[in-house]
Design a protein around this motif. Sequence first.
Motif, mmCIF file in Angstrom:
data_model
loop_
_atom_site.group_PDB
_atom_site.id
_atom_site.type_symbol
_atom_site.label_atom_id
_atom_site.label_comp_id
_atom_site.label_asym_id
_atom_site.label_seq_id
_atom_site.Cartn_x
_atom_site.Cartn_y
_atom_site.Cartn_z
ATOM 1 N N ILE A 8 0.914 -1.069 -0.379
ATOM 2 C CA ILE A 8 -0.106 -0.080 0.047
ATOM 3 C C ILE A 8 0.830 0.855 -0.066
ATOM 4 C CG2 ILE A 8 -1.492 1.331 1.591
ATOM 5 C CD1 ILE A 8 -2.970 -0.797 2.137
ATOM 6 N N PRO A 9 0.846 1.963 -1.298
ATOM 7 C CA PRO A 9 1.872 3.188 -1.672
ATOM 8 C C PRO A 9 1.902 4.085 0.191
ATOM 9 C CG PRO A 9 0.342 2.897 -2.927
ATOM 10 C CD PRO A 9 -0.115 2.292 -2.346
ATOM 11 N N ASN A 10 2.646 4.989 1.261
ATOM 12 C CA ASN A 10 2.256 5.411 1.701
ATOM 13 C C ASN A 10 1.968 7.053 1.264
ATOM 14 O OD1 ASN A 10 4.171 4.056 3.837
ATOM 15 N ND2 ASN A 10 5.718 4.791 2.400
ATOM 16 N N LEU A 11 1.863 7.919 1.974
ATOM 17 C CA LEU A 11 1.362 9.399 2.001
ATOM 18 C C LEU A 11 1.879 9.921 2.565
ATOM 19 C CD1 LEU A 11 -0.546 11.860 0.623
ATOM 20 C CD2 LEU A 11 -1.640 10.569 3.064
ATOM 21 N N GLN A 12 3.456 10.881 1.927
ATOM 22 C CA GLN A 12 4.126 12.082 1.745
ATOM 23 C C GLN A 12 3.535 13.581 2.011
ATOM 24 O OE1 GLN A 12 7.824 11.846 1.315
ATOM 25 N NE2 GLN A 12 8.650 13.444 0.747
ATOM 26 N N ILE A 13 3.646 13.974 3.466
ATOM 27 C CA ILE A 13 3.136 15.454 3.183
ATOM 28 C C ILE A 13 4.581 16.693 2.902
ATOM 29 C CG2 ILE A 13 2.759 16.162 5.207
ATOM 30 C CD1 ILE A 13 1.302 18.600 4.976
ATOM 31 N N ASN A 24 12.634 2.606 -5.154
ATOM 32 C CA ASN A 24 11.095 2.583 -4.792
ATOM 33 C C ASN A 24 10.905 3.822 -5.310
ATOM 34 O OD1 ASN A 24 11.186 0.442 -3.096
ATOM 35 N ND2 ASN A 24 13.181 1.193 -1.889
ATOM 36 N N VAL A 25 9.915 3.782 -6.050
ATOM 37 C CA VAL A 25 9.239 6.019 -6.581
ATOM 38 C C VAL A 25 8.364 6.210 -6.089
ATOM 39 C CG1 VAL A 25 8.679 6.279 -8.712
ATOM 40 C CG2 VAL A 25 9.741 4.639 -9.351
ATOM 41 N N SER A 26 8.543 7.264 -5.554
ATOM 42 C CA SER A 26 7.496 8.313 -5.394
ATOM 43 C C SER A 26 6.639 9.157 -6.442
ATOM 44 C CB SER A 26 8.505 8.910 -4.266
ATOM 45 O OG SER A 26 8.685 8.636 -3.181
ATOM 46 N N VAL A 27 5.805 9.595 -5.800
ATOM 47 C CA VAL A 27 5.310 10.325 -7.099
ATOM 48 C C VAL A 27 4.814 11.668 -7.282
ATOM 49 C CG1 VAL A 27 5.130 8.681 -9.129
ATOM 50 C CG2 VAL A 27 3.449 9.442 -7.486
ATOM 51 N N THR A 28 5.148 13.073 -7.533
ATOM 52 C CA THR A 28 4.540 14.698 -6.891
ATOM 53 C C THR A 28 4.506 15.613 -8.246
ATOM 54 O OG1 THR A 28 4.891 15.645 -5.240
ATOM 55 C CG2 THR A 28 6.611 15.067 -6.407
ATOM 56 N N GLY A 29 3.819 15.881 -7.425
ATOM 57 C CA GLY A 29 3.562 17.725 -8.489
ATOM 58 C C GLY A 29 1.699 17.880 -8.709
ATOM 59 N N GLY A 30 1.524 18.442 -7.738
ATOM 60 C CA GLY A 30 0.253 19.200 -8.469
ATOM 61 C C GLY A 30 -0.856 17.477 -8.218
ATOM 62 N N LEU A 31 -0.252 16.643 -6.956
ATOM 63 C CA LEU A 31 -1.418 15.513 -7.235
ATOM 64 C C LEU A 31 -2.561 15.681 -6.176
ATOM 65 C CD1 LEU A 31 1.421 12.545 -5.942
ATOM 66 C CD2 LEU A 31 -0.181 13.196 -8.045
ATOM 67 N N ASN A 32 -3.707 15.532 -6.620
ATOM 68 C CA ASN A 32 -5.145 15.803 -5.668
ATOM 69 C C ASN A 32 -5.790 14.389 -5.649
ATOM 70 O OD1 ASN A 32 -6.142 15.030 -7.714
ATOM 71 N ND2 ASN A 32 -6.627 17.693 -8.554
ATOM 72 N N VAL A 33 -6.928 14.247 -4.620
ATOM 73 C CA VAL A 33 -7.191 13.141 -5.008
ATOM 74 C C VAL A 33 -7.783 12.396 -6.182
ATOM 75 C CG1 VAL A 33 -9.278 11.739 -3.288
ATOM 76 C CG2 VAL A 33 -8.141 13.663 -1.999
ATOM 77 N N VAL A 92 3.387 2.068 -6.680
ATOM 78 C CA VAL A 92 4.277 2.839 -5.624
ATOM 79 C C VAL A 92 4.346 2.772 -4.750
ATOM 80 C CG1 VAL A 92 3.294 5.985 -5.806
ATOM 81 C CG2 VAL A 92 2.890 4.217 -7.353
ATOM 82 N N HIS A 93 5.939 4.001 -4.343
ATOM 83 C CA HIS A 93 6.378 3.627 -3.109
ATOM 84 C C HIS A 93 4.726 4.582 -1.884
ATOM 85 C CE1 HIS A 93 9.039 4.621 -0.059
ATOM 86 N NE2 HIS A 93 9.358 3.002 0.086
#
Length: 212
Positions: free
Chosen positions: A3-8, A161-170, A181-182
Motif C-alpha cells: 500500500i503506497p505511503n502518503l507524504q505531506i 522505490n518510486v515516489s510520485v509528486t507534483g500537483g497531485l489531488n485525490v 507506487v512507493h
Amino acid sequence: MGIPNLQIACDHSDLPSALADISAVGDVVDILEVGTILMLQAGEEAVKCFRALYPDKKIVADTKCADAGGTVAKNCANAGADWMTCICSATIPTMIAAVKEVEEIQVELYGDWTYEHAQQWLDAGISQAIYHQSRDALLAGETWGEKDLTRVKKLIDMGFNVSVTGGLNVETVKLFAGIDVHTFITGRGITGVPDPKQAALDFKAEINRIWG
Ligand code: 5RP
Ligand code: MG
C-alpha cells in the motif's frame, strides 16, 4: 504490491504556518517532508521542530542537493532528518557522500536524465527515486499522462522505490492504479485546501480503496 505511503510536503514560506499544518495532519500521513521552499527559509529549525513533534515518523529534508552532499546530509541528519533528496544532475560522488550520512537518499528526477544515469544511482546504493511533474511544468500546461506512467513503471522494474509528486489531488491518485507506487507526495493538495486533515484522510481512503 504494497500500500503506497502518503507524504505531506510542507512547502510553506514560513515555519509557523508549516507547523500548523503538520500538527493537523501529522498523525494521518506516513512521512513528513520539509519542502524545498521551507528548507530555504528555515531549514535546520524546521527539521528540528518536525522531529520534536513527531519523534517516530520518517522525516525528509527536500534539499534537492546538488553539491557538498556529505556536509548537507550530515547537517540534515543532525537536525533529525531520516532521508534527504539530491537533484538527479548531482554527480555520483555527491550522492555517495550524502548516502553515508543519512539513512536514505532520494533522487529527484527533473529535466534531463537517462536510464543509464538511473542504473548508476542503483549501483551507488540509492534505491529511491522521486518522479516529478514540476510546479513550473504544471503551470505551463503539462499534465500527468501515459508517458509519465511508462517511466514510473520502468524505474520500478529497474528496482527503484518510486515516489510520485507534483500537483497531485485525490482524483489523480487513481491514474496510478496497478502500479507499485512507493509514496504519494502531496503538498498543496493538503496544505492548500480549507481542511488539511480531511484532505489527508481523503488521500488515505483513496489509496486504501485502490491498493488495500
Ligand atoms: C516541488 C516539490 C514539492 O514538494 C512536491 O512536488 C509537492 O508539491 P505539490 O503537491 O504542491 O505540487 O518538491 O519541487
Ligand atoms: Mg518537495
